[in-house]
Design a protein around this motif. Sequence first.
Motif, PDB file in Angstrom:
ATOM      1  N   LEU A 103       0.835  -1.201   0.000  1.00 44.02           N
ATOM      2  CA  LEU A 103       0.000   0.000   0.000  1.00 44.02           C
ATOM      3  C   LEU A 103       0.871   1.253   0.000  1.00 44.02           C
ATOM      4  N   ALA A 104       1.876   1.274   0.871  1.00 42.12           N
ATOM      5  CA  ALA A 104       2.761   2.441   0.947  1.00 42.12           C
ATOM      6  C   ALA A 104       3.503   2.660  -0.368  1.00 42.12           C
ATOM      7  N   GLU A 105       3.992   1.587  -0.961  1.00 39.91           N
ATOM      8  CA  GLU A 105       4.730   1.719  -2.219  1.00 39.91           C
ATOM      9  C   GLU A 105       3.818   2.210  -3.344  1.00 39.91           C
ATOM     10  N   ARG A 106       2.594   1.701  -3.381  1.00 42.54           N
ATOM     11  CA  ARG A 106       1.659   2.105  -4.444  1.00 42.54           C
ATOM     12  C   ARG A 106       1.297   3.573  -4.331  1.00 42.54           C
ATOM     13  N   GLU A 107       0.978   4.028  -3.134  1.00 46.17           N
ATOM     14  CA  GLU A 107       0.546   5.415  -2.979  1.00 46.17           C
ATOM     15  C   GLU A 107       1.714   6.388  -3.085  1.00 46.17           C
ATOM     16  N   THR A 108       2.905   5.969  -2.689  1.00 51.06           N
ATOM     17  CA  THR A 108       4.079   6.822  -2.872  1.00 51.06           C
ATOM     18  C   THR A 108       4.384   6.984  -4.353  1.00 51.06           C
ATOM     19  N   ALA A 109       4.240   5.915  -5.117  1.00 56.44           N
ATOM     20  CA  ALA A 109       4.462   6.000  -6.565  1.00 56.44           C
ATOM     21  C   ALA A 109       3.454   6.942  -7.213  1.00 56.44           C
ATOM     22  N   LEU A 110       2.192   6.892  -6.772  1.00 52.75           N
ATOM     23  CA  LEU A 110       1.177   7.778  -7.327  1.00 52.75           C
ATOM     24  C   LEU A 110       1.467   9.229  -6.937  1.00 52.75           C
ATOM     25  N   PHE A 111       1.933   9.435  -5.726  1.00 54.52           N
ATOM     26  CA  PHE A 111       2.320  10.783  -5.287  1.00 54.52           C
ATOM     27  C   PHE A 111       3.422  11.341  -6.187  1.00 54.52           C
ATOM     28  N   ARG A 112       4.424  10.511  -6.488  1.00 55.38           N
ATOM     29  CA  ARG A 112       5.491  10.958  -7.389  1.00 55.38           C
ATOM     30  C   ARG A 112       4.925  11.364  -8.751  1.00 55.38           C
ATOM     31  N   GLU A 113       4.005  10.576  -9.270  1.00 52.75           N
ATOM     32  CA  GLU A 113       3.408  10.897 -10.568  1.00 52.75           C
ATOM     33  C   GLU A 113       2.675  12.235 -10.515  1.00 52.75           C
ATOM     34  N   ASP A 114       1.937  12.464  -9.439  1.00 54.90           N
ATOM     35  CA  ASP A 114       1.216  13.724  -9.304  1.00 54.90           C
ATOM     36  C   ASP A 114       2.177  14.904  -9.193  1.00 54.90           C
ATOM     37  N   MET A 115       3.230  14.752  -8.413  1.00 56.55           N
ATOM     38  CA  MET A 115       4.202  15.832  -8.263  1.00 56.55           C
ATOM     39  C   MET A 115       4.900  16.131  -9.594  1.00 56.55           C
ATOM     40  N   THR A 116       5.196  15.100 -10.361  1.00 53.72           N
ATOM     41  CA  THR A 116       5.815  15.291 -11.671  1.00 53.72           C
ATOM     42  C   THR A 116       4.877  16.050 -12.595  1.00 53.72           C
ATOM     43  N   ALA A 117       3.613  15.646 -12.618  1.00 57.15           N
ATOM     44  CA  ALA A 117       2.634  16.294 -13.489  1.00 57.15           C
ATOM     45  C   ALA A 117       2.441  17.759 -13.120  1.00 57.15           C
ATOM     46  N   LEU A 118       2.489  18.067 -11.829  1.00 54.99           N
ATOM     47  CA  LEU A 118       2.294  19.441 -11.364  1.00 54.99           C
ATOM     48  C   LEU A 118       3.570  20.270 -11.410  1.00 54.99           C
ATOM     49  N   ARG A 119       4.658  19.666 -11.865  1.00 46.53           N
ATOM     50  CA  ARG A 119       5.947  20.359 -12.006  1.00 46.53           C
ATOM     51  C   ARG A 119       6.493  20.856 -10.665  1.00 46.53           C
ATOM     52  N   MET A 120       6.259  20.086  -9.617  1.00 45.12           N
ATOM     53  CA  MET A 120       6.851  20.387  -8.322  1.00 45.12           C
ATOM     54  C   MET A 120       8.316  19.967  -8.337  1.00 45.12           C
ATOM     55  N   LEU A 121       9.193  20.841  -7.916  1.00 46.34           N
ATOM     56  CA  LEU A 121      10.617  20.505  -7.889  1.00 46.34           C
ATOM     57  C   LEU A 121      10.866  19.444  -6.821  1.00 46.34           C
ATOM     58  N   PRO A 122      11.627  18.408  -7.137  1.00 41.14           N
ATOM     59  CA  PRO A 122      11.801  17.297  -6.187  1.00 41.14           C
ATOM     60  C   PRO A 122      12.838  17.612  -5.113  1.00 41.14           C
ATOM     61  N   PRO A 123      12.744  16.926  -3.975  1.00 50.72           N
ATOM     62  CA  PRO A 123      13.790  17.060  -2.965  1.00 50.72           C
ATOM     63  C   PRO A 123      15.068  16.350  -3.398  1.00 50.72           C
ATOM     64  N   GLN A 124      16.187  16.855  -2.902  1.00 55.88           N
ATOM     65  CA  GLN A 124      17.457  16.155  -3.135  1.00 55.88           C
ATOM     66  C   GLN A 124      17.525  14.871  -2.317  1.00 55.88           C
TER      67      GLN A 124
END
Length: 409
Positions: A103-124
């Motif tokens: 569950l954690a891995e699935r929702e974290t992956a979806l969060f990454r996809e959303d952040m990428t789509a919204l052009r949020m700069l990633p943490p180092q």
Amino acid sequence: MHAWPASEVPALPGKGRDLRIHDTATGGRVTLAPGPVARIYVCGITPYDATHMGHAATYNAFDLVQRVWLDTKRQVHYVQNVTDVDDPLLERAIRDGIDWVGLAERETALFREDMTALRMLPPQHYIGAVEAIPGIVPLVERLRDSGAAYELDGDIYFSVEADPHFGQVSNYDTELMRHLSAERGGDPDRPGKKNPLDPMLWMAAREGEPSWDGGSLGPGRPGWHIECVAIALDHLGMGFDVQGGGSDLIFPHHEMGASHAQTLTGEFPMAKAYVHAGMVALHGEKMSKSKGNLVFVSKLRRDGVDPAAIRLALLSHRYRDDWEWTDQVLDTAVERLGRWRAAVSRPDGPSADALVEELREALSDDLDTPTALAAVDRWAELQTAEGGTDESAPGLVSRAVDALLGVAL
């Protein structure tokens, strides 16, 4: 744990302004003037459900902080955690009959996809609680051995009285602290605690729940607040520039985290500014997983909504304000995006030099995005009504909106 890919941030002519931002701890604005590398820690998700508008609004706010700093020609050292083991995650996994890790891995992956789509700069550094446990255990042992923490039926609690600065992040009174502690994961009514507000540092292993080797602490798992402290101290050290998150993290999370770090290091403060984004409501109530009144970024994307429009909807509200998501908010953003894209699609236009400075001034003034959007609106209206002869203007507007607001035209 890996983050998400970074979108390119265009370089603009000239140099941006230092950021003046509201600091929760002092109750007023502070001017942030970091060194060559600005340091920011933003608390991440507990991945038991998809990214909703409340999440998106929070991460949008701190994405803007980064963009303002980058425009001042600084580098940014950004750290974010993922609370990939916690009671809500375990409860959701049991409810749905699925493995909590999956569950954690699935929702974290979806969060990454959303952040990428919204052009949020990633943490180092994007660090999960589980991978941080080897660094958490020694900190809890140090607090216990110094007398700043104590054992209660195998669990280890932090004594808030060990930090003379406790309470100086939220400035809440004891009654409100106790209420919020009970509401937000604490256990103020547990018998045997020295102070009802004392938060758990290490939870001894419970039957049927995951646990890890805690050295002299015994098997168990970490408390919520010490997780972020361990990650922040490891990657940023004390006195970093901004501790960020939603306003619901002011207490207990940021208050307790500050006290943990200050007691461990003997230094004050943990962060130079505590910055908090407002809450997003739906149908009159704050969006929350417990209420189920959520608008998901991924659902909007599946429905064909342009992520740039979602971002413009977020930008139309001042980051510190509480506000309500409605269809009209999104419709207005979609219409604005269309007008802006039409305006920059022409081969020339009115000069945009002044617009760039207006955007810089608005964002440096406590991230005043409504004023920034209005400035672009005026340029687009002038372009539509009169046009212009500056061949560089449409490209400069497009780059400025991308660099400072994160919206790709």
